[in-house]
Design a protein around this motif. Structure first.
Motif, PDB file in Angstrom:
ATOM      1  N   THR A  28       0.838  -1.194   0.000  1.00  0.00           N
ATOM      2  CA  THR A  28       0.000   0.000   0.000  1.00  0.00           C
ATOM      3  C   THR A  28       0.875   1.246   0.000  1.00  0.00           C
ATOM      4  O   THR A  28       1.775   1.390   0.831  1.00  0.00           O
ATOM      5  CB  THR A  28      -0.920   0.010   1.230  1.00  0.00           C
ATOM      6  N   PHE A  29       0.574   2.162  -0.919  1.00  0.00           N
ATOM      7  CA  PHE A  29       1.367   3.382  -1.058  1.00  0.00           C
ATOM      8  C   PHE A  29       0.709   4.540  -0.319  1.00  0.00           C
ATOM      9  O   PHE A  29      -0.519   4.586  -0.147  1.00  0.00           O
ATOM     10  CB  PHE A  29       1.550   3.733  -2.535  1.00  0.00           C
ATOM     11  N   SER A  30       1.517   5.486   0.071  1.00  0.00           N
ATOM     12  CA  SER A  30       1.069   6.622   0.869  1.00  0.00           C
ATOM     13  C   SER A  30       0.012   7.445   0.126  1.00  0.00           C
ATOM     14  O   SER A  30       0.071   7.605  -1.092  1.00  0.00           O
ATOM     15  CB  SER A  30       2.273   7.516   1.210  1.00  0.00           C
ATOM     16  N   ALA A  31      -0.934   7.963   0.895  1.00  0.00           N
ATOM     17  CA  ALA A  31      -1.958   8.836   0.318  1.00  0.00           C
ATOM     18  C   ALA A  31      -1.531  10.296   0.317  1.00  0.00           C
ATOM     19  O   ALA A  31      -2.164  11.137  -0.321  1.00  0.00           O
ATOM     20  CB  ALA A  31      -3.269   8.696   1.091  1.00  0.00           C
ATOM     21  N   SER A  32      -0.450  10.618   1.022  1.00  0.00           N
ATOM     22  CA  SER A  32      -0.047  12.026   1.166  1.00  0.00           C
ATOM     23  C   SER A  32       1.312  12.347   0.555  1.00  0.00           C
ATOM     24  O   SER A  32       1.584  13.499   0.225  1.00  0.00           O
ATOM     25  CB  SER A  32      -0.023  12.412   2.649  1.00  0.00           C
ATOM     26  N   ALA A  33       2.173  11.363   0.377  1.00  0.00           N
ATOM     27  CA  ALA A  33       3.514  11.634  -0.161  1.00  0.00           C
ATOM     28  C   ALA A  33       3.438  11.990  -1.637  1.00  0.00           C
ATOM     29  O   ALA A  33       2.519  11.575  -2.351  1.00  0.00           O
ATOM     30  CB  ALA A  33       4.417  10.422   0.046  1.00  0.00           C
ATOM     31  N   ASN A  34       4.405  12.779  -2.089  1.00  0.00           N
ATOM     32  CA  ASN A  34       4.497  13.145  -3.496  1.00  0.00           C
ATOM     33  C   ASN A  34       5.397  12.164  -4.233  1.00  0.00           C
ATOM     34  O   ASN A  34       6.258  11.509  -3.645  1.00  0.00           O
ATOM     35  CB  ASN A  34       5.052  14.565  -3.651  1.00  0.00           C
ATOM     36  N   VAL A  35       5.186  12.098  -5.542  1.00  0.00           N
ATOM     37  CA  VAL A  35       6.039  11.279  -6.395  1.00  0.00           C
ATOM     38  C   VAL A  35       6.802  12.200  -7.327  1.00  0.00           C
ATOM     39  O   VAL A  35       6.198  12.985  -8.071  1.00  0.00           O
ATOM     40  CB  VAL A  35       5.214  10.270  -7.212  1.00  0.00           C
ATOM     41  N   ASN A  36       8.111  12.135  -7.278  1.00  0.00           N
ATOM     42  CA  ASN A  36       8.963  12.947  -8.142  1.00  0.00           C
ATOM     43  C   ASN A  36       9.650  12.059  -9.174  1.00  0.00           C
ATOM     44  O   ASN A  36       9.795  10.848  -8.982  1.00  0.00           O
ATOM     45  CB  ASN A  36      10.029  13.670  -7.305  1.00  0.00           C
ATOM     46  N   GLU A  37      10.049  12.704 -10.266  1.00  0.00           N
ATOM     47  CA  GLU A  37      10.776  11.950 -11.282  1.00  0.00           C
ATOM     48  C   GLU A  37      12.035  11.348 -10.661  1.00  0.00           C
ATOM     49  O   GLU A  37      12.788  12.021  -9.968  1.00  0.00           O
ATOM     50  CB  GLU A  37      11.155  12.861 -12.447  1.00  0.00           C
ATOM     51  N   GLY A  38      12.243  10.076 -10.933  1.00  0.00           N
ATOM     52  CA  GLY A  38      13.398   9.388 -10.374  1.00  0.00           C
ATOM     53  C   GLY A  38      13.124   8.636  -9.089  1.00  0.00           C
ATOM     54  O   GLY A  38      13.981   7.884  -8.613  1.00  0.00           O
ATOM     55  N   ASP A  39      11.908   8.819  -8.509  1.00  0.00           N
ATOM     56  CA  ASP A  39      11.547   8.054  -7.314  1.00  0.00           C
ATOM     57  C   ASP A  39      11.290   6.603  -7.724  1.00  0.00           C
ATOM     58  O   ASP A  39      10.419   6.327  -8.562  1.00  0.00           O
ATOM     59  CB  ASP A  39      10.299   8.630  -6.646  1.00  0.00           C
ATOM     60  N   GLY A  40      12.031   5.688  -7.122  1.00  0.00           N
ATOM     61  CA  GLY A  40      11.898   4.288  -7.485  1.00  0.00           C
ATOM     62  C   GLY A  40      11.425   3.439  -6.323  1.00  0.00           C
ATOM     63  O   GLY A  40      11.758   3.703  -5.157  1.00  0.00           O
ATOM     64  N   TYR A  41      10.628   2.434  -6.647  1.00  0.00           N
ATOM     65  CA  TYR A  41      10.144   1.502  -5.629  1.00  0.00           C
ATOM     66  C   TYR A  41      10.398   0.078  -6.107  1.00  0.00           C
ATOM     67  O   TYR A  41      10.345  -0.208  -7.307  1.00  0.00           O
ATOM     68  CB  TYR A  41       8.662   1.730  -5.342  1.00  0.00           C
ATOM     69  N   GLN A  42      10.672  -0.774  -5.167  1.00  0.00           N
ATOM     70  CA  GLN A  42      11.057  -2.151  -5.478  1.00  0.00           C
ATOM     71  C   GLN A  42      10.308  -3.106  -4.575  1.00  0.00           C
ATOM     72  O   GLN A  42      10.168  -2.870  -3.376  1.00  0.00           O
ATOM     73  CB  GLN A  42      12.561  -2.313  -5.283  1.00  0.00           C
ATOM     74  N   VAL A  43       9.793  -4.178  -5.154  1.00  0.00           N
ATOM     75  CA  VAL A  43       9.163  -5.231  -4.368  1.00  0.00           C
ATOM     76  C   VAL A  43       9.897  -6.529  -4.672  1.00  0.00           C
ATOM     77  O   VAL A  43      10.196  -6.842  -5.825  1.00  0.00           O
ATOM     78  CB  VAL A  43       7.652  -5.348  -4.686  1.00  0.00           C
TER      79      VAL A  43
END
Length: 494
Positions: free
Chosen positions: A299-314
């Motif tokens: 589950t991803f945050s409802a308040s955080a921003n996403v910027n170019e270059g933000d990466g997530y890994q599962v």
């Protein structure tokens, strides 16, 4: 008094003739050059204004060329994205055909691979003068205007065209700020075990005189008065048998010592559960009104921003899958990108889904239908290299049931990305064309304004020329007459 030393009449006639000749020279200059203000000496203020405007006209000609180049570049990119959209639509048709179990999926996969190669070819070739707007993420600025303020300061304006990366590159997780707190895993592993709720019948409850309605997964089993006989164990056995007889997909029931256990292995669906007692008996209790879905969720945050270059890994079963956000992307894009990555990994028994929870948070749901559990982990970091807009295209594999089902959702995401890219380029191209038309009209208006300031009125100049020529002739005759005046003095001495 007459004088042979001073001839006032001749001097007046000479000055008049000089003035006429000067005006005649000026008029002839206007006619030959077509300008009433040909140099700074003619009218310094008007000449200075006209030169500034002429410089602007030359600048706008260069801008017009820049806009033409930009328009051609964007047109190529738009055409490429529209072509990619059509090819993705063809892939979707193949994916839909692969949903049937009695088709030759290997041949369908061959067609999909050919279409995928064609998409890569189109993306690679979509350049104009070396500039490719469907690769990379850096914005391109096209010179669109020169803006002159009241104090004479000139600034350049640009039309920003956002690149739309339609490559299928995976992106690279960065080493910047740790973003893992923006993603929460519901569990450290995913198993194939179902979730449960229980219906407990108390040992001292006499329910033979009561009627019951048990609803589960949208189906209802009803027991009339006298249908449930015997003790609580017998009642529980009868209830579980009736539930199992419904044949609900992924739902089973079992009984033990007066307790009915309802189990759901549905991956991405909660199962509602109710039990209604119509009689007066007591001691019947449900442990919960819902059997939760089997899948675990990221589950991803409802308040955080996403910027170019933000990466997530599962990490699923020891294999890490990464998606790095591009420009203007959201957690929905990240969730869908991770879904495509996991689906493309082909982890046995693992399926995924993207959804929003009741709080509006985006979730990647991971279900394990395999024989053994798989470990789950997550990570996140900033300053990575963005994944391509068609990331996941290379992972489409319809040769298996699981792959075909996963491809159906992933291809929709890719089509949406391509359509959005085409729309962006279409909007930019329309703006460039509008600006180009405006610059053309503005240039014509400036030229007209310069002409009004410095161009000669040829009709007036022609009439003035004729008048001055007559005046010149008369002036010459007047000077001739004035020059003859001293000759008359000689007669006084004869």
């Amino acid at each position: 008094m007459s004088s042979i030393l001073t001839n006032n009449g001749a001097m007046v006639a000479l000055q008049t003739l000089k003035s006429i000749n000067a005006n005649l020279t000026k008029t002839q200059g206007e006619i030959s050059t077509g300008k009433s203000v040909a140099s700074a000496k003619d009218n310094a203020a008007v000449w200075a204004i006209s030169k500034v405007m002429e410089a602007d006209v030359n600048g706008f000609k260069a801008i017009s060329e820049s806009l033409s180049l930009g328009d051609s570049t964007v047109a190529v990119a738009r055409q490429a994205t529209e072509t990619v959209t059509d090819l993705l639509t063809d892939i979707k048709a193949k994916v839909v055909a692969a949903q049937e179990g009695n088709v030759d999926r290997a041949k369908i996969q061959t067609d999909i691979s050919a279409l995928r190669d064609q998409i890569n070819s189109v993306v690679g070739a979509a350049q104009f003068n070396g500039l490719n707007l469907v690769q990379g993420t850096a914005d391109v600025e096209i010179l669109s205007s020169l803006d002159r303020s009241n104090n004479g300061t000139v600034t350049a304006s640009h039309i920003k065209v956002s690149r739309q990366d339609l490559t299928s590159t995976a992106g690279t997780l960065g080493s910047g700020t740790d973003l893992s707190a923006n993603a929460t895993l519901s569990a450290a592993s995913a198993t194939n075990a179902g979730n449960t709720q229980t219906l407990t019948i108390a040992t001292d409850a006499d329910i033979s005189g009561d009627s019951f309605d048990i609803s589960i997964g949208g189906a209802t089993v009803s027991f009339g008065v006298g249908d449930l006989t015997g003790d609580e164990s017998a009642a529980a056995t009868a209830i579980s048998g009736a539930i199992n007889a419904l044949g609900l997909v992924g739902i089973t029931a079992s009984a033990s010592s007066g307790v009915v256990t309802f189990t759901s292995t549905r991956a991405f669906e909660d199962v509602d559960l109710t039990a209604t007692k119509n009689g007066g008996a007591t001691g019947v209790t449900l442990s919960g009104a819902t059997i939760g879905e089997r899948a675990e969720s990221l589950t991803f945050s409802a308040s955080a921003n996403v910027n170019e270059g933000d990466g997530y890994q599962v990490t699923v079963g020891g294999s890490a899958y990464t998606y790095v956000a591009g420009k203007n992307e959201t957690f929905e894009d990240i969730a869908r990108g991770l879904k495509a990555a996991v689906d493309g990994g082909g982890v046995s028994g693992v399926t995924t889904q993207v959804a929003q929870n009741s709080s509006g948070q985006w979730q990647l749901k991971i279900d394990n239908g395999g024989a053994s559990s798989v470990s789950l982990a997550r990570a996140g970091a900033a300053d990575g290299t963005a994944s391509g807009g068609l990331f996941g295209l290379g992972g489409i594999d319809v040769t298996t049931d699981t792959g075909a089902q996963a491809a159906l959702g992933n291809i929709e995401t890719l089509i949406d990305n391509a359509i959005s890219a085409a729309a962006e380029f279409g909007s930019a191209e329309g703006r460039i064309e509008t600006q180009s038309n405006f610059i053309g009209k503005l240039t014509d208006a400036l030229k007209s304004g310069i002409g009004a300031l410095v161009d000669a009125d040829m009709e007036a100049a022609s009439a003035r020329l004729q008048a001055l020529q007559v005046q010149q002739q008369l002036g010459t005759q007047a000077l001739s007459i004035a020059n003859q005046s001293p000759q008359s003095i000689l007669s006084l001495f004869r």
